[in-house]
Design a protein around this motif. Structure first.
Motif, PDB file in Angstrom:
ATOM      1  N   VAL A 166       0.870  -1.167   0.000  1.00  0.00           N
ATOM      2  CA  VAL A 166       0.000   0.000   0.000  1.00  0.00           C
ATOM      3  C   VAL A 166       0.917   1.230   0.000  1.00  0.00           C
ATOM      4  O   VAL A 166       2.025   1.165  -0.465  1.00  0.00           O
ATOM      5  N   ASP A 173      -5.877   2.346  -2.033  1.00  0.00           N
ATOM      6  CA  ASP A 173      -5.294   1.308  -1.174  1.00  0.00           C
ATOM      7  C   ASP A 173      -6.350   0.659  -0.279  1.00  0.00           C
ATOM      8  O   ASP A 173      -6.270  -0.538   0.014  1.00  0.00           O
ATOM      9  N   VAL A 177      -6.772  -3.433  -0.363  1.00  0.00           N
ATOM     10  CA  VAL A 177      -6.688  -4.337   0.785  1.00  0.00           C
ATOM     11  C   VAL A 177      -8.031  -5.013   1.035  1.00  0.00           C
ATOM     12  O   VAL A 177      -8.087  -6.210   1.363  1.00  0.00           O
ATOM     13  N   CYS A 192       0.020  -5.044   5.859  1.00  0.00           N
ATOM     14  CA  CYS A 192      -0.158  -3.924   4.936  1.00  0.00           C
ATOM     15  C   CYS A 192       1.089  -3.048   5.032  1.00  0.00           C
ATOM     16  O   CYS A 192       1.291  -2.350   6.031  1.00  0.00           O
ATOM     17  N   TYR A 215      -5.211  -7.238  10.036  1.00  0.00           N
ATOM     18  CA  TYR A 215      -3.892  -7.130   9.415  1.00  0.00           C
ATOM     19  C   TYR A 215      -2.924  -6.470  10.386  1.00  0.00           C
ATOM     20  O   TYR A 215      -3.318  -5.884  11.403  1.00  0.00           O
TER      21      TYR A 215
END
Length: 367
Positions: A166, A173, A177, A192, A215
């Motif tokens: 990202v 972005d 994701v 990320c 994440y």
């Protein structure tokens, strides 16, 4: 034992999957590596490798490595390669800064010392903590369909850990994701990684919009202060990578409580010596650790594997198999990869059998 000769090779390593894309339009087509061979007066040779990711990723660039190695190497002739701390001090004395230039030389001395002792490098680094390290794969910048397809392919090939790039346009972005997370099975580990591509404002926008996705946030901003300002509002773990440039910076990250984990790049820190030191202190301070590098093939990947597997398993995040990224070979064997796990080759030192015929002619040689 004394260092008798040093050779350095320039090896371009194109990527198997084409261009590697990061935030802010940064793109690389290959690893541009310098490989070093250091031979002792007893005939033992150790190997080291350093490969910057283009000129944009870190404070290192390929031409700088090729220019710097011939400046340092003559000072190492006649030195004991097993005196690893002394070798490091000598390199810092004769060549100020530029740790990436010293990395391959330091790595080659570690390999030589372990080969001379007839033990695997992992033994000298503290001992093997487990047989295999779990690996991750990278989902680079692309269209939503491209990134979803790549993520599905990686999962189908047996990997369960993804690093999603990202750090570009925040709204794009968020879509990237969200799309990748929806395309992979529940329980897939996702990092990320913005590669320091955002301002704190942008990073907070992203974090707020993706609260429902599981994440780990990796290096959203450039400075420790910027990342700390994001961490204060974050409800997810944070790992710092580009901020870890020295033992002092790692200690500052700990003092500030700015991260839960660290990614240690061997060449950014100046070689195996400093990476091991920072790794060991960071483990004692409670950080989760990933040991990798800016790039390379079998030699550098082997060093990463030995450092990873000598990291306590409960403090190890994951590893990466860079030798699988490139189209060229530098050795007749490689760190073994089974499914989503990587081990170390059998044998002393790095355990790999480097084939100098695959490297071309050295661009520098001294004895």
């Amino acid at each position: 034992m004394k260092i008798k000769s040093i050779k350095a090779y320039h090896v371009v390593q194109p990527f198997v999957d084409g261009p590697y894309r990061m935030s802010k339009g940064r793109v690389a087509d290959c690893f541009d590596a310098v490989i070093v061979a250091i031979t002792s007066d007893s005939g033992v040779t150790g190997w080291g490798e350093m490969a910057p990711l283009g000129n944009f990723y870190s404070a290192a660039f390929p031409a700088g490595t090729r220019a710097g190695v011939p400046e340092i190497a003559p000072h190492l002739i006649g030195q004991d390669p097993r005196g690893l701390a002394g070798i490091g001090r000598l390199m810092d004395t004769v060549f100020k800064g530029h740790p990436y230039i010293k990395s391959a030389l330091d790595m080659a001395c570690w390999d030589l010392a372990a080969r001379a002792a007839d033990v695997p490098l992992v033994t000298m680094l503290g001992g093997r903590e487990s047989d295999m390290a779990e690996t991750y794969r990278v989902v680079t910048h692309g269209t939503l369909d491209q990134m979803a397809a790549l993520a599905k392919r990686i999962i189908a090939e047996g990997c369960r850990r993804l690093q999603v790039k990202v750090g570009g346009n925040v709204r794009d972005d968020i879509e990237r994701v969200t799309t990748v997370a929806s395309a992979v099975p529940k329980g897939t580990v996702i990092f990320c990684d913005a590669n320091a591509g955002w301002t704190p404002y942008q990073a907070r926008q992203f974090a707020d919009a993706t609260r429902g996705i599981d994440y780990t946030f990796e290096q959203p901003c450039t400075t420790i202060d910027e990342n700390m300002s994001v961490r204060r509002m974050l409800d997810k773990p944070m790992v710092l990578d580009e901020s870890v440039t020295s033992l002092g910076e790692m200690l500052e990250i700990h003092r500030r409580g700015a991260a839960d984990g660290l990614t240690l790049k061997i060449s950014r820190l100046g070689g195996v010596t400093q990476t091991r030191l920072i790794r060991d202190v960071a483990v004692d301070l409670g950080f989760m650790i990933t040991v990798e590098d800016t790039g390379g093939a079998e030699i550098d990947t082997a060093a990463m594997a030995h450092l990873s597997l000598s990291t306590p398993a409960e403090r190890r995040l994951h590893a990466i198999a860079f030798h699988e990224w490139v189209t060229v070979r530098t050795a007749r064997n490689a760190p073994p990869v089974t499914g989503s796990h990587m081990g170390v080759p059998d044998g002393p030192g790095l355990g790999i059998d480097v084939d100098s015929s695959l490297l071309g002619e050295p661009f520098f040689e001294i004895d």
